[in-house]
Design a protein around this motif. Structure first.
Motif, mmCIF file in Angstrom:
data_model
loop_
_atom_site.group_PDB
_atom_site.id
_atom_site.type_symbol
_atom_site.label_atom_id
_atom_site.label_comp_id
_atom_site.label_asym_id
_atom_site.label_seq_id
_atom_site.Cartn_x
_atom_site.Cartn_y
_atom_site.Cartn_z
ATOM 1 N N PRO A 157 3.363 1.555 -3.230
ATOM 2 C CA PRO A 157 2.675 1.898 -4.479
ATOM 3 C C PRO A 157 2.056 3.292 -4.474
ATOM 4 C CG PRO A 157 2.127 -0.333 -3.807
ATOM 5 C CD PRO A 157 2.868 0.292 -2.670
ATOM 6 N N VAL A 158 1.487 3.700 -3.343
ATOM 7 C CA VAL A 158 0.893 5.034 -3.278
ATOM 8 C C VAL A 158 1.975 6.102 -3.410
ATOM 9 C CG1 VAL A 158 -0.286 6.672 -1.752
ATOM 10 C CG2 VAL A 158 -1.150 4.343 -1.971
ATOM 11 N N SER A 194 -5.474 10.717 -9.481
ATOM 12 C CA SER A 194 -5.564 9.805 -8.337
ATOM 13 C C SER A 194 -5.050 10.464 -7.068
ATOM 14 C CB SER A 194 -4.759 8.540 -8.626
ATOM 15 O OG SER A 194 -5.218 7.895 -9.798
ATOM 16 N N THR A 195 -4.009 11.281 -7.182
ATOM 17 C CA THR A 195 -3.472 11.977 -6.016
ATOM 18 C C THR A 195 -4.463 12.997 -5.481
ATOM 19 O OG1 THR A 195 -1.216 11.676 -6.875
ATOM 20 C CG2 THR A 195 -1.524 13.329 -5.159
ATOM 21 N N ALA A 218 -2.106 9.693 -12.623
ATOM 22 C CA ALA A 218 -1.556 9.690 -11.266
ATOM 23 C C ALA A 218 -1.907 10.986 -10.542
ATOM 24 C CB ALA A 218 -0.040 9.505 -11.314
ATOM 25 N N PHE A 245 0.821 -1.211 0.000
ATOM 26 C CA PHE A 245 0.000 0.000 0.000
ATOM 27 C C PHE A 245 0.856 1.262 0.000
ATOM 28 C CE2 PHE A 245 -2.258 3.398 2.266
ATOM 29 C CZ PHE A 245 -3.333 3.558 1.410
ATOM 30 N N ALA A 246 1.680 1.429 1.013
ATOM 31 C CA ALA A 246 2.430 2.683 1.154
ATOM 32 C C ALA A 246 3.381 2.908 -0.018
ATOM 33 C CB ALA A 246 3.201 2.673 2.482
ATOM 34 N N LEU A 300 2.878 6.326 -6.953
ATOM 35 C CA LEU A 300 1.803 6.996 -7.682
ATOM 36 C C LEU A 300 1.928 8.508 -7.547
ATOM 37 C CD1 LEU A 300 -1.090 6.709 -9.101
ATOM 38 C CD2 LEU A 300 -1.992 7.006 -6.802
ATOM 39 N N VAL A 301 2.127 8.982 -6.321
ATOM 40 C CA VAL A 301 2.260 10.414 -6.103
ATOM 41 C C VAL A 301 3.495 10.959 -6.822
ATOM 42 C CG1 VAL A 301 2.597 12.201 -4.356
ATOM 43 C CG2 VAL A 301 1.030 10.299 -3.900
ATOM 44 N N LEU A 335 -6.949 10.994 -3.591
ATOM 45 C CA LEU A 335 -6.368 10.577 -2.315
ATOM 46 C C LEU A 335 -6.293 11.742 -1.336
ATOM 47 C CD1 LEU A 335 -4.849 8.470 -0.559
ATOM 48 C CD2 LEU A 335 -2.740 9.212 -1.699
#
Length: 279
Positions: free
Chosen positions: A28-29, A252-253, A249, A25-26, A32-33, A256
Motif C-alpha cells: 500500500p505504501v 502523505s509521501t 498521496a 504495509f509495503a 501511495l508513493v 513519510l
C-alpha cells in the motif's frame, strides 16, 4: 543442528510476518508513493505545489513546529516523571506506571472531548481561575494552538516516559553518589554524570514523540481552530472533500519521507541503537 538448518528455520519463522508486512504495509505504501507521481500534468506537479505555494509551506512548517513543541513539552514533563519512576519503591512505581499507562486505556476521541469539557470558556479550569480571582473573563484554552498543545502533550507523554525509564533503569545508581564523594555538587553530578548517560533515552523520546505528532489528526481537528490546520488534516481534506487523491498521496509521501529521514538522522548521528542494547 547445523548453521544452515538453523538459518532455514529462522527464515521460516520470519516469513509469515514478512509476508504480512509486505501485503498490508509495503505494497500500500508503494502504491501511495506511485499515485503521487501519476498526475497527467507532470510527475512532480504536486510536489512543486507543496514546496512552492506559501499556503502549503505554512502548513508543513506549522506541523513541524507544533510537533517539536509537543516533543519539548513532553521532555520537560516526562524526564522528572521517569526519574522518579526509577527511584521509587515497588508501590511508587506501580502508581506512577498506572498514571502513565492510563491514557493507553482510554479512547483518543473520548480524551479529546474530555479536554474540550475542561478547557472551554465555561469549563472547569476557567471556572477555578475565576473563583481564585486570577482572571475576570475567560482564558482561550481550546479551539486554538494552546488546546492542541495541551491535548497532544497529554497523549504523547507516555511515549517520552517509557524510553527514558528504560535507559535510566540501566544506569548504575551509585554513579551520581560517586561523583558527589569526589567533590561534585548535586547539580554538577546530575548535569555531568547522570544527564549524559540518559541522552539516548532523551533523543529516542524526542524522536518518537516528534514522528508520531507529525501525523496527528483527531486532536488538532477537535481542539484546534481554523488557523491550526496541520498536514494530516490537509490530507484528509483532499481525500474526502476535494477527492484529489494524487495531491493527498504527495502530502502523505512528504510526511513519510520526513519520518524516515528523522529516524535515519537519529540512528546515524545519535546512536539510538544503544536504547535497545544493539550497540
Amino acid at each position: 543442528m547445523t548453521e544452515k538448518s538453523f538459518t532455514w528455520r529462522a527464515g521460516g519463522l520470519l516469513l509469515p510476518g514478512l509476508l504480512f508486512l509486505a501485503a498490508l504495509f509495503a505494497w500500500p505504501v508503494a502504491r501511495l508513493v506511485a499515485t503521487s507521481f501519476s498526475d497527467p500534468a507532470g510527475a512532480f506537479v504536486h510536489y512543486e505545489r507543496i514546496f512552492l505555494d506559501p499556503v502549503y509551506i505554512r502548513v508543513v512548517g506549522r506541523t513541524m513546529a507544533l510537533s517539536a513543541e509537543v516533543a519539548v513539552l513532553c521532555l520537560l514533563l516526562g524526564y522528572p516523571l521517569a526519574y522518579q519512576l526509577n527511584r521509587s519503591g515497588p508501590l511508587g512505581k506501580a502508581i506512577i506506571l498506572l498514571c502513565v499507562l492510563i491514557p493507553f486505556w482510554t479512547n483518543l476521541l473520548v480524551r479529546s472531548y474530555g479536554w474540550i469539557v475542561l478547557l472551554n470558556p465555561q469549563g472547569i479550569i476557567n471556572g477555578l481561575l475565576r473563583e481564585a480571582g486570577l482572571i475576570e473573563g475567560a482564558v482561550p484554552l481550546v479551539y486554538n494552538t494552546t488546546g492542541v498543545l495541551i491535548g497532544m502533550t497529554q497523549i504523547m507523554l507516555p511515549y517520552m516516559v517509557l524510553p527514558l525509564a528504560a535507559v535510566m533503569s540501566r544506569i548504575d545508581p551509585t554513579l551520581p553518589s560517586a561523583a558527589r564523594s569526589l567533590g561534585a555538587s548535586p547539580l554538577a553530578a546530575f548535569t555531568r554524570v547522570y544527564l549524559p548517560l540518559t541522552m539516548p533515552g532523551i533523543l529516542a523520546g524526542l524522536l518518537l514523540v516528534f514522528m508520531l505528532s507529525l501525523g496527528f489528526f483527531v486532536v488538532p481537528a477537535l481542539l484546534g481552530g481554523p488557523r491550526d490546520i496541520l498536514l494530516a488534516q490537509l490530507i484528509d481534506f483532499n481525500i474526502n472533500s476535494t477527492l484529489n487523491w494524487p495531491f493527498a498521496a504527495a502530502l502523505s509521501t512528504v510526511l513519510l519521507g520526513a519520518t524516515l529521514a528523522l529516524y535515519w538522522i537519529g540512528d546515524r548521528f545519535f546512536d539510538l541503537g544503544r536504547l535497545w542494547g544493539t550497540r
